[in-house]
Design a protein around this motif. Structure first.
Motif, short mmCIF file in Angstrom:
data_model
loop_
_atom_site.label_atom_id
_atom_site.label_comp_id
_atom_site.label_asym_id
_atom_site.label_seq_id
_atom_site.Cartn_x
_atom_site.Cartn_y
_atom_site.Cartn_z
N GLN A 264 0.83 -1.21 0.00
CA GLN A 264 0.00 0.00 0.00
C GLN A 264 0.87 1.26 0.00
N ILE A 265 1.92 1.26 0.81
CA ILE A 265 2.76 2.45 0.96
C ILE A 265 3.58 2.71 -0.30
N VAL A 266 4.25 1.68 -0.81
CA VAL A 266 5.20 1.87 -1.91
C VAL A 266 4.54 1.73 -3.28
N ARG A 267 3.82 0.64 -3.50
CA ARG A 267 3.27 0.39 -4.84
C ARG A 267 2.07 1.30 -5.14
N GLU A 268 1.24 1.57 -4.12
CA GLU A 268 0.05 2.38 -4.38
C GLU A 268 0.31 3.87 -4.15
#
Length: 625
Positions: A264-268
């Motif tokens: 959630q933090i990095v990819r989204e």
């Protein structure tokens, strides 16, 4: 009177899925069970109440997660209240962290299965759930028999001997059941291991992103509280090593939460600064576990190290929650250390940059931001991140801990080996030290060796490259290869269509140049490459062209460079409607079409070979979004 069949209930808001799975379940389980379906949570609850009102058995409910009005975790929680004995399985293609947590905590979930599922895996899961349900019923029945027999013992002393024999038989049955139950638990944990490894990602994928990486991963039990995570976002390669509270099943649950949060933090959200990743992760974990610092609540969390390689330069960024970064280089004494708040120099080849002394989770320092350390790398530098399981292992001649000193000495000793041999040697050392002692914790070490040329390669992904003669079969092969890559990597349908249509148009133009190039003085070969460069799909071609075509070609290219996308689209439509057709062996309407579809001006170059011939190169790009 024949026994009434028990029910299996399957809930999904997509009728085609219901019909398909109902047919499959009937084929496999229809002889022993009635297969019932519902298209919503409300309908499912009515069916369950009707089954229970008629005193019929409901061993299993399978529900999709994402449904209108009532989600799968809410439905399964209600069914748990209505019939606690019923086994509950959730199917999900896009469960959130909250969804997974709710399903586990509220719904008493037996398993969750990711979409799309393998039919064989689903059938095995359903079979095991039904076996467990029947076994619990059998055990309940046996318990009732034991109680009845105990009452008879008190009434009939003369039957004590016979009853004892019966009890011995029952003990044997229960022992066999317990052994079978134990094996079921082991099988379930092995299945969980497959899921955990799947969501962490195959190490081969990391090697595709940056080849000079190697991982030593040795869970203490079947599943692990240690996990690795990696991603490539634009020009950043992010590699993470984390140690969750506990090991085995509890640690694995925390690892699933951690991995989902990092996605959630990095990819989204596209957060790629290591300290910002840790700040955001800490906030998510505290909120998800409802941590307030009160007595008796969850103290779970994780220690973690994050490194970020920038493919555009030689910069490494590191942040850590307790877990350090080990940097090995030819002369560590010359390393600029003003950017490091806490470090240790070991001999002349190793510097240990220590993480901040605060965890990912609730702590007295949780409002302090994590530090970010920046290092300019040199060729042959080696970086290690990992967890403390390696150095905490007992063994050796005096059964002591391995300790960080031995690990740092090994890093220095093996520094000249390639990274794969280094990690292999560290693995040998670990097992030699451990000997016959029990492994005390999960083990995770990630080694990365820096080479500028490999980092440059990591900045793009080659999809296809071809040089040679052109023909219809060659064009088909190129377009099929690109389409296969786009499908495998789940590129959205609109972008996929744009890339494919432009690719075909470019290849057709190249074919036209090829057939018009009649002289034998020069080769008629052409070349093409399709790459993914920092989230841009690039198509680049080079081919020979007759100078007699150059004026027409440049006229079209200069035109598209001078107009906006909308103007080019309108012009292209007007030319089509007027019946304007491309002239053979020259640049026709195709260049207007290409310019209207790609995400940048057409980049081209013309190199003169002689007074009659030239080479022409063209490059177009598409944003990967």
């Amino acid at each position: 009177m024949s026994m009434q069949k028990p029910y299996i209930l399957f809930v999904d808001d997509e009728k085609i899925v219901l019909d398909s799975l109902k047919g499959d379940l009937k084929d496999t389980f229809g002889s022993e069970f009635i297969i019932e379906v519902a298209e919503s949570g409300e309908e499912a609850i009515e069916i369950v109440k009707s089954i229970l009102d008629n005193n019929r058995e409901l061993p299993l409910v399978i529900s999709d997660y994402i449904m209108p009005e009532m989600k799968g975790d809410e439905l399964l929680s209600i069914i748990r209240e209505l019939k606690p004995e019923t086994y509950r399985i959730m199917l999900t293609g896009m469960a959130t962290i909250e969804g997974v947590t709710n399903a586990i905590n509220k719904a008493g979930l037996y398993r969750f299965i990711s979409k799309p599922w393998e039919p064989s895996d689903l059938n095995i899961t359903i079979s095991e759930a039904l076996k467990s349900f029947n076994r619990e019923k059998q055990i309940e029945k046996q318990n009732n028999e034991i109680q009845q027999q105990s009452a008879e013992i008190r009434k009939k002393n003369d039957e004590i001997t016979e009853i004892n024999k019966n009890l011995e038989k029952l003990v044997e049955i229960r022992t066999a059941d317990l052994e079978e139950k134990k094996q079921e638990i082991i099988d379930s944990i092995n299945y969980a291991k497959r899921i955990q490894l799947s969501i962490m990602g195959d190490v081969k994928k990391l090697n595709e992103i940056y080849p000079l990486t190697s991982i030593l991963y040795l869970p203490k039990d079947i599943v692990s509280g240690d996990f690795y995570w990696f991603a490539k976002v634009e020009n950043k390669i992010i590699i993470i090593a984390a140690d969750c509270t506990g090991h085995g099943v509890p640690g694995a649950f925390m690892s699933v939460i951690g991995i989902s949060a990092l996605n959630q933090i990095v990819r989204e959200k596209k957060i790629t600064k290591p300290n910002e990743i840790l700040d955001e992760l800490r906030t998510l974990i505290i909120n998800l576990l409802w941590q307030t610092g009160n007595y008796g609540e969850s103290k779970d969390g994780m220690d973690i190290a994050v490194i970020v390689l920038n493919t555009d330069d030689d910069i490494l960024e590191y942040s850590g929650a307790y877990n350090p970064l080990y940097l090995i280089r030819k002369d560590a004494l010359k390393l600029e250390t003003t950017n490091f708040s806490n470090f240790e120099l070991f001999r002349e080849h190793l510097i240990v940059i220590k993480g901040d002394r605060m965890p990912i989770g609730f702590s007295t320092n949780m409002n302090i931001p994590f530090s970010c350390h920046t290092i300019r790398l040199e060729d042959e530098d080696v970086m290690y991140i990992g967890t403390d399981g390696y150095t905490d292992q007992f063994g050796g001649p005096k059964n002591n801990k391995f300790l960080p000193l031995r690990l740092k000495s090994a890093f220095v000793e093996y520094r000249k080996m390639d990274i794969y041999d280094q990690v292999s040697k560290l693995k040998e050392d670990f097992f030699e030290w451990k000997g016959k002692e029990e492994q005390v914790d999960d083990i995770l070490l990630i080694g990365v060796k820096f080479k500028k040329e490999e980092l440059i390669k990591a900045s793009y992904k080659l999809i296809i490259s071809y040089q040679g003669e052109t023909s219809s079969p060659v064009i088909s092969k190129i377009t099929d290869t690109v389409e296969e890559y786009l499908l495998e990597n789940e590129i959205n349908k609109v972008l996929r269509k744009r890339i494919n249509t432009v690719l075909i148009e470019i290849l057709q133009n190249c074919y036209n140049y090829y057939t018009s190039f009649e002289t034998d003085k020069f080769d008629k070969e052409f070349s093409i490459s399709v790459t993914l460069e920092n989230d841009l799909f690039c198509i680049e071609t080079t081919n020979n062209i007759l100078n007699s075509n150059i004026y027409n070609l440049k006229e079209k290219l200069d035109f598209v460079h001078s107009k906006s996308k909308e103007e080019i689209k309108e012009f292209y439509k007007s030319q089509l409607s007027s019946g304007q057709m491309p002239q053979k062996s020259s640049a026709g309407l195709g260049f207007y079409y290409i310019a209207s579809k790609c995400d940048s001006n057409l980049i081209y170059k013309i190199f003169e070979i002689d007074e009659d011939h030239s080479k022409f190169s063209l490059k177009v790009t598409f944003k990967n979004q």
